[in-house]
Write a protein that holds these residues in place. Structure first.
Motif, PDB file in Angstrom:
ATOM      1  N   GLU A 169      37.832  76.098  80.913  1.00 50.84           N
ATOM      2  CA  GLU A 169      38.501  76.476  82.164  1.00 50.84           C
ATOM      3  C   GLU A 169      39.052  77.904  82.074  1.00 50.84           C
ATOM      4  OE1 GLU A 169      38.067  72.247  81.940  1.00 50.84           O
ATOM      5  OE2 GLU A 169      39.043  73.622  80.534  1.00 50.84           O
ATOM      6  N   ILE A 170      39.622  78.242  80.926  1.00 51.27           N
ATOM      7  CA  ILE A 170      40.150  79.601  80.748  1.00 51.27           C
ATOM      8  C   ILE A 170      39.010  80.611  80.714  1.00 51.27           C
ATOM      9  CG2 ILE A 170      41.290  81.122  79.083  1.00 51.27           C
ATOM     10  CD1 ILE A 170      43.244  78.872  78.489  1.00 51.27           C
ATOM     11  N   LYS A 171      37.947  80.285  80.014  1.00 50.47           N
ATOM     12  CA  LYS A 171      36.794  81.199  79.953  1.00 50.47           C
ATOM     13  C   LYS A 171      36.196  81.414  81.347  1.00 50.47           C
ATOM     14  CE  LYS A 171      32.380  81.974  77.590  1.00 50.47           C
ATOM     15  NZ  LYS A 171      32.713  83.381  77.269  1.00 50.47           N
ATOM     16  N   LEU A 191      35.406  85.288  86.156  1.00 47.83           N
ATOM     17  CA  LEU A 191      35.466  85.694  87.559  1.00 47.83           C
ATOM     18  C   LEU A 191      35.736  87.191  87.681  1.00 47.83           C
ATOM     19  CD1 LEU A 191      37.553  82.751  89.100  1.00 47.83           C
ATOM     20  CD2 LEU A 191      35.084  83.156  89.327  1.00 47.83           C
ATOM     21  N   SER A 192      36.381  87.767  86.695  1.00 44.57           N
ATOM     22  CA  SER A 192      36.694  89.198  86.721  1.00 44.57           C
ATOM     23  C   SER A 192      35.801  90.013  85.801  1.00 44.57           C
ATOM     24  CB  SER A 192      38.167  89.432  86.322  1.00 44.57           C
ATOM     25  OG  SER A 192      39.049  88.894  87.279  1.00 44.57           O
ATOM     26  N   ALA A 231      51.377  86.189  79.844  1.00 45.80           N
ATOM     27  CA  ALA A 231      50.775  87.112  78.878  1.00 45.80           C
ATOM     28  C   ALA A 231      49.773  86.377  78.002  1.00 45.80           C
ATOM     29  CB  ALA A 231      51.869  87.756  78.026  1.00 45.80           C
ATOM     30  N   GLN A 232      50.130  85.175  77.552  1.00 41.95           N
ATOM     31  CA  GLN A 232      49.239  84.449  76.645  1.00 41.95           C
ATOM     32  C   GLN A 232      48.007  83.898  77.368  1.00 41.95           C
ATOM     33  OE1 GLN A 232      52.183  83.267  73.007  1.00 41.95           O
ATOM     34  NE2 GLN A 232      51.998  81.730  74.600  1.00 41.95           N
ATOM     35  N   ILE A 233      48.143  83.533  78.640  1.00 42.55           N
ATOM     36  CA  ILE A 233      46.961  83.136  79.419  1.00 42.55           C
ATOM     37  C   ILE A 233      46.008  84.324  79.540  1.00 42.55           C
ATOM     38  CG2 ILE A 233      46.197  82.660  81.790  1.00 42.55           C
ATOM     39  CD1 ILE A 233      46.963  80.140  80.377  1.00 42.55           C
ATOM     40  N   ILE A 253      36.043  86.408  76.324  1.00 40.67           N
ATOM     41  CA  ILE A 253      34.815  87.170  76.604  1.00 40.67           C
ATOM     42  C   ILE A 253      34.536  88.207  75.515  1.00 40.67           C
ATOM     43  CG2 ILE A 253      34.689  86.747  79.093  1.00 40.67           C
ATOM     44  CD1 ILE A 253      36.173  89.941  77.896  1.00 40.67           C
ATOM     45  N   GLY A 254      35.282  88.113  74.393  1.00 41.74           N
ATOM     46  CA  GLY A 254      34.951  88.902  73.213  1.00 41.74           C
ATOM     47  C   GLY A 254      35.675  90.207  73.027  1.00 41.74           C
TER      48      GLY A 254
END
Length: 295
Positions: free
Chosen positions: A135-137, A142-143, A193-195, A203-204
């Protein structure tokens, strides 16, 4: 701008403490755009032992032990800082820095160059940012697109967190997992900040947690109350050929003269203002009072 900062943390112990050992990360950095002019750390009761050194990330940490019985501990850091954002590199005026795409960045970071070894560690999992969820990835993707500017994507990520997450000081604690914050889309500056860091790492790209302060202003016509400010946190993304760029998703802005940097690390776990162990029983009560104002 020149600021005076006072940061007081106090602990009241129901049953008293016979021994405590603490680590304070409260001394603001001197770095491009920021100069520490004066600093004093007041500790009561007086420590039996006290040392100061640089930690792994280059932050100044103070270690102190108190071996006398006490029922209250008070730690006050007083700082005077000169903030000059105009004297540091500005990504918003750097055509080269703004043009680096995700594809460019990932290619440039695949190297054994010594100066990038330290940078690349910020791509790895850390204590609070681990097992990044799909979900976070997906939220990051999206950006972040291969042919899109890393700066533009990071800026948009900051804006999206600002708009889509609710500031809720009662929702989370230090131990709240980031996947819970992501699910509920609420929390505080530390969580936001941590999210963001988790998104960037997914994304590396390297991302780090920045701990510090932000100047707050009272409502029009009101006097600023002493001690009502708080510590603040934001995230920083490494853009190859330019360097680290800070983003504040809580306030939807690139940190400038109103932001004061104290420390940075992989996540909050590396840079809490004060942490330690005590020999005691019963409950304890903590109170924090922060005051930031122009010098």
């Amino acid at each position: 701008m020149e600021f005076k900062v006072s940061h007081t943390t106090s602990y009241d112990y129901d049953s008293g403490v016979t021994f405590c050992h603490n680590i304070a990360t409260l001394k603001p950095k001197t770095m491009p755009g920021q100069t520490l002019l004066d600093y004093e750390l007041e500790i009561s009761p007086k420590p039996t032992e006290l040392t100061e050194r640089l930690d792994f990330f280059g932050n100044v940490v103070t270690r102190f032990s108190i071996q006398d019985y006490h029922k209250k501990l008070t730690v006050t850091a007083k700082s005077r800082i000169l903030r000059q954002y105009a004297s540091q590199p500005d990504i918003e005026t750097s055509e080269m820095g703004r043009s680096i795409t995700l594809e460019d960045a990932l290619r440039l970071l695949k190297t054994n160059k010594l100066d990038l070894v330290d940078i690349n560690q910020f791509k790895l999992d850390s204590i609070f940012i681990t097992r990044i969820s799909p979900e976070i990835k997906a939220y990051a993707e999206l950006s972040f697109k291969q042919d899109r500017s890393v700066f533009e994507a990071s800026y948009e990520l900051m804006e999206r967190i600002f708009k889509e997450f609710k500031f809720d000081s009662g929702f989370s604690t230090i131990a709240t997992p980031i996947h819970e914050v992501m699910k509920e889309k609420r929390g505080v500056c530390q969580d936001f900040a941590q999210i963001a860091i988790a998104c960037v790492r997914s994304i590396g790209l390297p991302a780090r947690y920045v701990s510090g302060y932000i100047e707050t202003l009272p409502p029009p016509g009101k006097e600023k109350l002493v001690g009502t400010d708080a510590s603040h946190a934001w995230f920083s993304v490494y853009i190859p050929t330019f360097g680290w760029v800070d983003f504040d998703p809580t306030n939807n802005q690139i940190p400038k003269d109103q932001h004061i940097t104290v420390s940075w690390g992989r996540d909050y776990y590396d840079v809490p203002p004060l942490k330690g162990v005590v020999y005691s029983t019963g409950k304890n009560k903590m109170n924090v009072a922060v005051d930031i104002r122009p010098a």
